[in-house]
Structure formats: C-alpha cells, structure tokens
Design an enzyme around this catalytic site. Structure first.
Site, mmCIF file in Angstrom:
data_model
loop_
_atom_site.group_PDB
_atom_site.id
_atom_site.type_symbol
_atom_site.label_atom_id
_atom_site.label_comp_id
_atom_site.label_asym_id
_atom_site.label_seq_id
_atom_site.Cartn_x
_atom_site.Cartn_y
_atom_site.Cartn_z
ATOM 1 C CE1 TYR A 91 8.340 -6.655 -10.890
ATOM 2 C CE2 TYR A 91 8.899 -6.255 -13.305
ATOM 3 C CZ TYR A 91 8.362 -6.001 -12.171
ATOM 4 O OH TYR A 91 7.158 -5.054 -12.089
ATOM 5 N N GLY B 76 3.670 1.269 -1.775
ATOM 6 C CA GLY B 76 4.852 1.498 -2.374
ATOM 7 C C GLY B 76 3.813 2.744 -3.342
ATOM 8 C CB SER C 44 7.479 -13.469 -10.958
ATOM 9 O OG SER C 44 7.894 -12.059 -10.926
ATOM 10 C CB ALA D 251 -0.712 0.389 0.993
ATOM 11 C CB ILE E 244 5.346 2.874 -12.925
ATOM 12 C CG1 ILE E 244 4.070 2.648 -14.025
ATOM 13 C CG2 ILE E 244 4.768 4.174 -11.643
ATOM 14 C CD1 ILE E 244 3.676 3.468 -14.951
ATOM 15 C CB VAL F 294 -7.440 3.690 6.865
ATOM 16 C CG1 VAL F 294 -6.308 2.844 6.140
ATOM 17 C CG2 VAL F 294 -8.053 4.450 5.298
#
Lengths: 79, 242
Positions: B150, B10, B153, B8, B183, B52
């Site tokens: 990466y 990141g 996966s 969350a 990104i 939250v």
C-alpha cells in the site's frame, strides 16, 4: 466538411498554425510548434473531431500529417 | 463542471460526491458495485437535483478504463475534474502477501491512476484546462508495518503527481494529491476500536479523521482559489505521526 478539411482544421487549431501549413510536409518535432505538448492537444482534437479513440501505438506512430491521415483511415475515416 | 469520481461509494469518494453535488456539478461516478452506485446516485439526484451518471468499471482492466472514457466523452464531451478515490489495502506483512494480492493492490492504487490520467488528459487537453486530484496516504511518506505494498503504491502516486504536474502544466491541467491520515472509512473497517483509539492518540488533534475532513480539500484544490497550486501533496492527517 470533408474529412481532409476536418483534418486540416484540427491540425491548424491544435498546433496554432495556418491551414495552408497543415499539409503533407508537416512532421512531428520538425516544426517547433508541433512539440510533445502540442502533440497531446492534437490527439485530443483529432479524437474529438473524428469521434475515435487512438491506441497508444497510434499516438506514438502519429509522426506526420500523412501518418495522421493513415491512422484515421485505420479507424474507418475515408479521405 | 463535469467531474469523474472513482471509488464513489467508498468513504472518501462518497463525501467527495456530496461536496461537488452541493456546488451543482455534473457527476460521473464509478465503482464495481452497481447497487451501491445506483443507490448513491439516486440520493444525490434527489437531494441536489444534479445530473449523475453511473458507470460500472473494474479499474484494474485497461479496456474498462478506455470504455469509461468513451462513455464520458459521449455523455459530457469534456472532463473538467478527475478525482481518483478508488483504493485497496491489504493489511498484512510482506512475507504473507501472495503475488496476486501484491499485483491487485498496485493495480487498484497505482496503475489505475496512471491509466486514468493517460485517458483523462485527452478529454482535458482540448480545452487546455482541468484538475486531477489523486489519493496518496500518510503511509507513503512515513511507512507502516503491514502496509508495505500500500505504501509503495501510494509513494508511486506522489511521484506520478509531481511528474504529471510538469508534463500537463502547459496544457493548463493541474495535478495534486491528498495524503490522508487515518480516516474512518470502509477501507479500515477491520480496525478494532482499541486500534482506532491508539491511532487517534498519535494525532495532534486527538481524533481520527472523517471523510468529511478530506472532501472540502479536494473541492478546494479544483477551485479557482487553488489555480496556482500544482504538483503538491497535501497532507490532511490531523497531525498523525505513525
């Protein structure tokens, strides 16, 4: 509500069967309404109604109404 | 709406949290760093007046995933949306990857997704509805030198998405994945400005992506407007060609 009534109700709701059909003769995959998709719904229903979380082995072993009762007893539910 | 968001704090995870918070959803956010999670939760509660719940979990451990879902059930009873943003990227050639690093990247990127879906479906099946959105990558389809594990996966994520969409379809649960391009997030913080410029030049839009480019697509996929979309890998990459 007794544990047995809760179990019958869970089977009836999850498999969309009559309550009197949720009995010791009911077996996974022998009734077409208890297929692999309904099995997932049944597991979710039982976990929610009895506040337990099954292991994967339990989910695989739950091959009948009788077996479901046995597995719930393993999780401390008394019938 | 009750939503679980992993990774969350990141880059993408944080943007996704804000996207759902604007909609007034109840959030269950996870990560490994308590301070970062609490800080994020505080800002979300203050800004949007939403519920939250913070839960610290190492998603490479099955018992922690199991505990996470027990907690979600006790808190929300049901789960409407699962967004798996947690990820790990070791940018190194295969010959230089230690076995434990290979295992770690696969565990964070793929095995955790499998287990989250396995437990998550049980909280969604009862209501015969739910939406699962996973994170793939442009690397899954195009490949990238130095990112073989990466990429492997993330390719696994795409196969998982397609199979689970078929397995969960009759339960009313939709499963999709987003394949982001490059990104600008902490996951790629080691990239130099020069490298970022090179990557920006490889996109049709001439810029690298932002987490805010991804989050609205995540939100869209879980909305009623996307109610007939499942088993899809949605590229959000600005036209990047690696």
């Amino acid at each position: 509500m007794t544990a047995t009534n809760k179990l019958v109700n869970a089977f009836a709701v999850a498999l969309e069967i009559e309550k009197n059909e949720a009995n010791d003769n009911l077996q996974y995959n022998e009734d077409k309404r208890w297929d692999s998709t309904a099995h997932m719904i049944l597991i979710a229903q039982l976990e929610d109604d009895f506040d337990v979380m099954f292991e994967v082995d339990d989910i695989i072993d739950m091959s009948s109404f009788v077996k479901a009762k046995e597995l719930l007893e393993k999780h401390g539910i008394q019938f | 709406m009750n939503i679980l968001i992993t990774g969350a704090y990141g880059g993408i995870g944080r943007a996704v949290c804000h996207e759902y918070a604007i909609l007034g959803c109840h959030l269950f956010i996870t990560g490994k760093d308590n301070d970062k999670l609490e800080c994020l939760a505080k800002s979300l509660r203050e800004k949007y007046s939403i519920e939250v719940v913070v839960y610290i979990a190492d998603l490479t451990l099955e018992n922690e995933i199991k505990s996470l879902f027990l907690q979600i059930r006790h808190t929300f009873n049901t789960l409407d949306i699962l967004v798996h943003c947690a990820g790990s990227l070791t940018d190194r050639t295969l010959m230089m990857m230690r076995f434990n690093e290979i295992e770690q990247d696969i565990a964070v990127n793929l095995t955790s997704a499998i287990l989250l879906c396995q437990y998550g479906v049980k909280l969604m099946a009862k209501n015969k509805s739910g939406v699962i959105t996973l994170m793939s990558s442009v690397v899954a389809a195009q490949g990238s030198a130095g990112q073989s594990i990466y990429g492997a996966s993330k390719a696994g994520i795409e196969g998982l998405t397609k199979s689970l969409s078929k397995e969960f379809g009759l339960l009313g649960i939709r499963v999709n994945a987003i394949a982001p391009g490059f990104i600008d997030t902490p996951l790629v913080a080691q990239y130099s400005e020069e490298n970022k410029t090179v990557l920006a030049d490889k996109t049709s839009l001439g810029r690298i992506g932002l987490p805010e480019d991804i989050a609205p697509v995540v939100s869209f996929l879980s909305s009623k407007k996307a109610s007939y979309i499942t088993g899809q890998i949605i590229a959000v990459d600005g036209g990047l060609v690696l």
